[in-house]
Design a protein around this motif. Structure first.
Motif, PDB file in Angstrom:
ATOM      1  N   PRO A  55      14.932 -25.562  -2.854  1.00  0.00           N
ATOM      2  CA  PRO A  55      14.685 -26.772  -3.660  1.00  0.00           C
ATOM      3  C   PRO A  55      15.983 -27.542  -3.892  1.00  0.00           C
ATOM      4  O   PRO A  55      17.005 -26.968  -4.285  1.00  0.00           O
ATOM      5  CB  PRO A  55      14.131 -26.212  -4.968  1.00  0.00           C
ATOM      6  CG  PRO A  55      13.561 -24.880  -4.609  1.00  0.00           C
ATOM      7  CD  PRO A  55      14.439 -24.345  -3.525  1.00  0.00           C
ATOM      8  N   GLY A  56      15.951 -28.843  -3.628  1.00  0.00           N
ATOM      9  CA  GLY A  56      17.112 -29.687  -3.849  1.00  0.00           C
ATOM     10  C   GLY A  56      18.156 -29.636  -2.757  1.00  0.00           C
ATOM     11  O   GLY A  56      19.158 -30.360  -2.829  1.00  0.00           O
ATOM     12  N   GLU A  57      17.944 -28.847  -1.734  1.00  0.00           N
ATOM     13  CA  GLU A  57      18.913 -28.726  -0.645  1.00  0.00           C
ATOM     14  C   GLU A  57      18.792 -29.906   0.314  1.00  0.00           C
ATOM     15  O   GLU A  57      17.700 -30.428   0.550  1.00  0.00           O
ATOM     16  CB  GLU A  57      18.670 -27.418   0.117  1.00  0.00           C
ATOM     17  CG  GLU A  57      19.719 -27.105   1.171  1.00  0.00           C
ATOM     18  CD  GLU A  57      19.473 -25.777   1.880  1.00  0.00           C
ATOM     19  OE1 GLU A  57      20.431 -25.224   2.432  1.00  0.00           O
ATOM     20  OE2 GLU A  57      18.306 -25.299   1.871  1.00  0.00           O
ATOM     21  N   ILE A  58      19.930 -30.346   0.843  1.00  0.00           N
ATOM     22  CA  ILE A  58      19.941 -31.366   1.885  1.00  0.00           C
ATOM     23  C   ILE A  58      20.239 -30.679   3.215  1.00  0.00           C
ATOM     24  O   ILE A  58      21.318 -30.122   3.403  1.00  0.00           O
ATOM     25  CB  ILE A  58      20.990 -32.457   1.612  1.00  0.00           C
ATOM     26  CG1 ILE A  58      20.689 -33.170   0.289  1.00  0.00           C
ATOM     27  CG2 ILE A  58      21.030 -33.465   2.762  1.00  0.00           C
ATOM     28  CD1 ILE A  58      21.738 -34.184  -0.115  1.00  0.00           C
ATOM     29  N   VAL A  59      19.250 -30.710   4.101  1.00  0.00           N
ATOM     30  CA  VAL A  59      19.368 -30.055   5.405  1.00  0.00           C
ATOM     31  C   VAL A  59      19.319 -31.120   6.496  1.00  0.00           C
ATOM     32  O   VAL A  59      18.454 -31.997   6.472  1.00  0.00           O
ATOM     33  CB  VAL A  59      18.233 -29.032   5.614  1.00  0.00           C
ATOM     34  CG1 VAL A  59      18.170 -28.560   7.061  1.00  0.00           C
ATOM     35  CG2 VAL A  59      18.432 -27.839   4.690  1.00  0.00           C
ATOM     36  N   CYS A  60      20.251 -31.057   7.429  1.00  0.00           N
ATOM     37  CA  CYS A  60      20.224 -31.946   8.587  1.00  0.00           C
ATOM     38  C   CYS A  60      19.759 -31.165   9.808  1.00  0.00           C
ATOM     39  O   CYS A  60      20.324 -30.117  10.132  1.00  0.00           O
ATOM     40  CB  CYS A  60      21.605 -32.540   8.852  1.00  0.00           C
ATOM     41  SG  CYS A  60      21.999 -33.968   7.847  1.00  0.00           S
ATOM     42  N   LEU A  61      18.727 -31.681  10.467  1.00  0.00           N
ATOM     43  CA  LEU A  61      18.287 -31.150  11.752  1.00  0.00           C
ATOM     44  C   LEU A  61      19.072 -31.889  12.825  1.00  0.00           C
ATOM     45  O   LEU A  61      18.944 -33.103  12.968  1.00  0.00           O
ATOM     46  CB  LEU A  61      16.784 -31.355  11.939  1.00  0.00           C
ATOM     47  CG  LEU A  61      15.865 -30.760  10.872  1.00  0.00           C
ATOM     48  CD1 LEU A  61      14.401 -31.056  11.218  1.00  0.00           C
ATOM     49  CD2 LEU A  61      16.080 -29.259  10.721  1.00  0.00           C
ATOM     50  N   LEU A  62      19.882 -31.156  13.558  1.00  0.00           N
ATOM     51  CA  LEU A  62      20.833 -31.760  14.493  1.00  0.00           C
ATOM     52  C   LEU A  62      20.557 -31.267  15.902  1.00  0.00           C
ATOM     53  O   LEU A  62      20.266 -30.086  16.110  1.00  0.00           O
ATOM     54  CB  LEU A  62      22.253 -31.380  14.075  1.00  0.00           C
ATOM     55  CG  LEU A  62      23.406 -31.826  14.967  1.00  0.00           C
ATOM     56  CD1 LEU A  62      23.547 -33.344  14.947  1.00  0.00           C
ATOM     57  CD2 LEU A  62      24.711 -31.171  14.506  1.00  0.00           C
ATOM     58  N   GLY A  63      20.669 -32.173  16.862  1.00  0.00           N
ATOM     59  CA  GLY A  63      20.500 -31.766  18.254  1.00  0.00           C
ATOM     60  C   GLY A  63      20.266 -32.962  19.145  1.00  0.00           C
ATOM     61  O   GLY A  63      20.054 -34.084  18.670  1.00  0.00           O
ATOM     62  N   PRO A  64      20.286 -32.753  20.452  1.00  0.00           N
ATOM     63  CA  PRO A  64      20.074 -33.850  21.394  1.00  0.00           C
ATOM     64  C   PRO A  64      18.617 -34.293  21.400  1.00  0.00           C
ATOM     65  O   PRO A  64      17.737 -33.622  20.849  1.00  0.00           O
ATOM     66  CB  PRO A  64      20.477 -33.238  22.737  1.00  0.00           C
ATOM     67  CG  PRO A  64      20.193 -31.772  22.570  1.00  0.00           C
ATOM     68  CD  PRO A  64      20.518 -31.462  21.142  1.00  0.00           C
ATOM     69  N   SER A  65      18.352 -35.423  22.035  1.00  0.00           N
ATOM     70  CA  SER A  65      16.980 -35.913  22.161  1.00  0.00           C
ATOM     71  C   SER A  65      16.119 -34.862  22.856  1.00  0.00           C
ATOM     72  O   SER A  65      16.549 -34.232  23.822  1.00  0.00           O
ATOM     73  CB  SER A  65      16.960 -37.214  22.965  1.00  0.00           C
ATOM     74  OG  SER A  65      17.668 -38.230  22.299  1.00  0.00           O
ATOM     75  N   GLY A  66      14.909 -34.678  22.330  1.00  0.00           N
ATOM     76  CA  GLY A  66      13.977 -33.730  22.934  1.00  0.00           C
ATOM     77  C   GLY A  66      14.143 -32.303  22.496  1.00  0.00           C
ATOM     78  O   GLY A  66      13.461 -31.412  23.021  1.00  0.00           O
ATOM     79  N   CYS A  67      14.986 -32.045  21.494  1.00  0.00           N
ATOM     80  CA  CYS A  67      15.214 -30.656  21.076  1.00  0.00           C
ATOM     81  C   CYS A  67      14.162 -30.160  20.097  1.00  0.00           C
ATOM     82  O   CYS A  67      14.099 -28.965  19.797  1.00  0.00           O
ATOM     83  CB  CYS A  67      16.606 -30.498  20.470  1.00  0.00           C
ATOM     84  SG  CYS A  67      16.811 -31.283  18.847  1.00  0.00           S
ATOM     85  N   GLY A  68      13.329 -31.055  19.536  1.00  0.00           N
ATOM     86  CA  GLY A  68      12.268 -30.634  18.625  1.00  0.00           C
ATOM     87  C   GLY A  68      12.477 -31.015  17.173  1.00  0.00           C
ATOM     88  O   GLY A  68      11.602 -30.793  16.335  1.00  0.00           O
ATOM     89  N   MET A 229      26.786 -35.270   5.450  1.00  0.00           N
ATOM     90  CA  MET A 229      25.652 -35.351   4.540  1.00  0.00           C
ATOM     91  C   MET A 229      25.103 -34.007   4.076  1.00  0.00           C
ATOM     92  O   MET A 229      24.657 -33.872   2.937  1.00  0.00           O
ATOM     93  CB  MET A 229      24.505 -36.127   5.210  1.00  0.00           C
ATOM     94  CG  MET A 229      24.802 -37.575   5.511  1.00  0.00           C
ATOM     95  SD  MET A 229      23.316 -38.487   6.003  1.00  0.00           S
ATOM     96  CE  MET A 229      22.424 -38.562   4.439  1.00  0.00           C
ATOM     97  N   ALA A 230      25.110 -33.025   4.943  1.00  0.00           N
ATOM     98  CA  ALA A 230      24.264 -31.849   4.735  1.00  0.00           C
ATOM     99  C   ALA A 230      24.914 -30.750   3.902  1.00  0.00           C
ATOM    100  O   ALA A 230      26.114 -30.494   4.003  1.00  0.00           O
ATOM    101  CB  ALA A 230      23.862 -31.272   6.090  1.00  0.00           C
ATOM    102  N   ASP A 231      24.090 -30.092   3.085  1.00  0.00           N
ATOM    103  CA  ASP A 231      24.482 -28.807   2.507  1.00  0.00           C
ATOM    104  C   ASP A 231      24.446 -27.737   3.596  1.00  0.00           C
ATOM    105  O   ASP A 231      25.259 -26.817   3.600  1.00  0.00           O
ATOM    106  CB  ASP A 231      23.522 -28.403   1.381  1.00  0.00           C
ATOM    107  CG  ASP A 231      23.525 -29.403   0.238  1.00  0.00           C
ATOM    108  OD1 ASP A 231      24.618 -29.888  -0.123  1.00  0.00           O
ATOM    109  OD2 ASP A 231      22.440 -29.702  -0.294  1.00  0.00           O
ATOM    110  N   ARG A 232      23.489 -27.910   4.508  1.00  0.00           N
ATOM    111  CA  ARG A 232      23.328 -26.951   5.615  1.00  0.00           C
ATOM    112  C   ARG A 232      22.853 -27.703   6.845  1.00  0.00           C
ATOM    113  O   ARG A 232      22.021 -28.606   6.751  1.00  0.00           O
ATOM    114  CB  ARG A 232      22.312 -25.870   5.217  1.00  0.00           C
ATOM    115  CG  ARG A 232      22.234 -24.688   6.166  1.00  0.00           C
ATOM    116  CD  ARG A 232      21.625 -23.474   5.471  1.00  0.00           C
ATOM    117  NE  ARG A 232      20.416 -23.786   4.753  1.00  0.00           N
ATOM    118  CZ  ARG A 232      19.199 -23.315   5.081  1.00  0.00           C
ATOM    119  NH1 ARG A 232      19.046 -22.506   6.125  1.00  0.00           N
ATOM    120  NH2 ARG A 232      18.143 -23.636   4.361  1.00  0.00           N
ATOM    121  N   ILE A 233      23.404 -27.333   7.995  1.00  0.00           N
ATOM    122  CA  ILE A 233      23.041 -27.951   9.268  1.00  0.00           C
ATOM    123  C   ILE A 233      22.225 -26.957  10.074  1.00  0.00           C
ATOM    124  O   ILE A 233      22.570 -25.779  10.164  1.00  0.00           O
ATOM    125  CB  ILE A 233      24.293 -28.369  10.060  1.00  0.00           C
ATOM    126  CG1 ILE A 233      25.100 -29.412   9.283  1.00  0.00           C
ATOM    127  CG2 ILE A 233      23.910 -28.916  11.429  1.00  0.00           C
ATOM    128  CD1 ILE A 233      26.450 -29.718   9.898  1.00  0.00           C
TER     129      ILE A 233
END
Length: 374
Positions: A55-68, A229-233
């Motif tokens: 709760p309250g965490e900022i998570v960035c989903l990182l990766g190239p195009s098409g990674c999901g 930006m992220a607390d966790r990547i």
């Protein structure tokens, strides 16, 4: 006014953001993804993805195009239903084999890459769109407060086409936060913005995200953006999670060579492991966990290359030098290497292309990996 004309005036006319600390707080929600898989025909977009977001965490989903990463975001929002696995919100299943809660019942705010504003509605009406459960007077007040936080009170009765791209992004953000969602989902929210505005808008958006206290998932392909930006990547590749952690963890201890490449440029120098170190033409470096005789690669970051006087360290020759502002970019030929070493140094005023020089390497900026299987 056309969108092109709006963009032309943006650097001079971008309104100031509203006062910080005035975005309404929400009750943050924990998210859980359990063995999620999803396919589009024969294309497998997600493959057994499991992830918990606090709760309250900022998570960035990182990766190239098409990674999901966008598919995972769409499942979180309720736009897509997973082919297999479950999604939970505060421990309650909202998507699974026999359960599917629609988007409007999830309490989720969305900011899309193209902003998805309704062109026939005013900016105020766009923000009020997600407040239909409130009496009109309350919805109007909440929408105006949200527009005020992003600095667009004076544009409430304008239409989206009269705004610049940065202003449209701010209207989309206001629309997302107005209902005070427990979860805020953002899909490449800054990718379409002018580079002159991106840093400022990202900084202010991050401030709004902290004020709302919502659980946030942001999709991006930009590693620097994720680190800022992220607390966790969460680094993704081929529909799977490759590595998850803080920015420092992923940068300093990438799980493989591909992850190292994603976070920074590297000079890839081949070698062989002898007595716990990789032996290369530019030095010996620790190779923990690699067996004797293993073919390996030393991934040397450009800032690790240190030019020295010609009679010192490893001999080399400066091939090219380019001024980049805060740093200078060098290409240095070293005997035994097919490609020149690429270096970034603070000052290279005394170095002249075509001259010999010495090369030292800061071992702390060297990562060693076994040669990837073909």
């Amino acid at each position: 006014m056309t969108s092109a004309e709006a963009e032309d005036r943006e650097p001079a006319a971008e309104p100031r953001w509203g006062r910080r600390g005035t975005a309404g707080p929400a009750i943050a929600v924990a998210l859980g993804f359990e063995a999620l898989s999803h396919s589009y025909g024969k294309i497998r977009a997600l493959d057994q993805v499991s992830l918990d977001v606090r709760p309250g965490e900022i998570v960035c989903l990182l990766g190239p195009s098409g990674c999901g990463k966008t598919t995972l975001l769409r499942i979180a929002s309720g736009i897509e239903r997973p082919s297999a696995g479950r999604m939970l919100m505060d421990g309650r299943e909202v998507a699974g084999p026999s359960i599917f809660v629609p988007p409007e019942q999830r309490g989720v705010g969305l900011v899309f890459q193209d902003f998805a504003l309704f062109p026939h509605l005013t900016n105020l009406a766009n923000v009020m769109f997600g407040l239909s459960a409130l009496p009109r007077a309350e919805a109007d007040k909440a929408a105006r407060l949200a527009l005020g936080r992003v600095g667009l009170s004076g544009h409430a009765l304008d239409y989206p086409h009269a705004l610049s791209g940065g202003e449209q992004q701010r209207v989309a953000l206001a629309r997302a936060i107005a209902p005070r969602p427990g979860v805020l989902l953002m899909d490449e929210p800054f990718s379409g913005l002018d580079s002159r505005l991106r840093d400022t808008i990202r900084e202010e958006t991050l401030a709004v995200m902290h004020e709302t206290r919502a659980t946030c998932i942001v999709v991006t392909h930009d590693p620097e953006e994720a680190m800022r930006m992220a607390d966790r990547i969460v680094l993704m590749r081929g529909g799977r999670i490759v590595q998850a952690g803080t920015a420092a963890e992923l940068y300093r201890k990438p799980v493989d060579l591909a992850a190292a490449r994603f976070f920074s440029d590297v000079n890839e120098v081949p070698g062989v492991v002898r007595a716990g170190k990789i032996v290369t033409p530019v030095g010996y470096f620790a190779a923990p966990g690699l067996a004797e005789g293993t073919r390996a690669i030393a991934a040397i970051r450009p800032q690790a290359i240190i030019p020295m006087p010609a009679q010192m360290c490893i001999p080399g020759r400066l091939l090219a030098k380019r001024f980049l502002g805060e740093v200078e970019f060098l290409e240095i030929a070293v005997e035994g290497l097919e490609a020149p070493l690429k270096a970034r140094v603070r000052s290279a005023e005394t170095l002249t292309p075509g001259r010999d020089l010495g090369v030292d390497v800061a071992a702390s900026e060297v990562l060693v990996f076994a040669v990837p299987e073909a």
